[in-house]
Each structure stands twice: as C-alpha cells, then as structure tokens.
Design a protein around this motif. Structure first.
Motif: not given
Length: 76
Positions: A4-5, A15-16, A63-64, A69-71
């Motif tokens: 995970l990051y 998230a963890q 998952a964004i 642009i953000a991707k």
C-alpha cells in the motif's frame, strides 16, 4: 505480497487498518481460509514511496480522484 502507498502517512495507516479489518472478515463473509487470510495480512507491506511500493508489482491498482492531471502527476 500486497503493498500500500499513500503520500499521507495518516491515510496510509488508515488504509492498512481498513485492509486488515476487511481481510479478517473474509472467512465469515465468503468462507476464505483463515490461515490464508492471516498469511496475507502478515505479508502486507507499506511503501515508503510510490517507487518502492510498485517496484516488484505485477499488478497496480490506483485509487485517486477522477482527475486526469492528478493521475498523471501521481504516476510520473
């Protein structure tokens, strides 16, 4: 193993916790092997950078927010 990051440490820790909680419910929900679930949870890794989290990946799920642009910035 699963990595995970997130650049936000708090979000990464959340998230963890969420992944572990959901995984632990799989034996009851779908009859998953509890030992296999435990093994998966034990191998869960937190990436200190996107590069480290993805370096040996065979499959990446991003998952964004749906913002091109953000991707692009995320994956540069």
């Amino acid at each position: 193993p699963v990595s995970l990051y997130d650049h936000d440490t708090s979000a990464l820790n959340d998230a963890q916790d969420d992944v572990v909680e959901r995984a632990r419910g799989l034996p009851v929900l779908v009859g998953a092997d509890p030992e296999l679930v435990d093994k998966g949870v034990e191998t869960l890794q937190l990436g200190r950078s996107l590069l480290l989290a993805c370096q040996d990946a065979e499959w990446v799920i991003e998952a964004i927010t749906e913002d091109l642009i953000a991707k692009q910035k995320l994956l540069e």
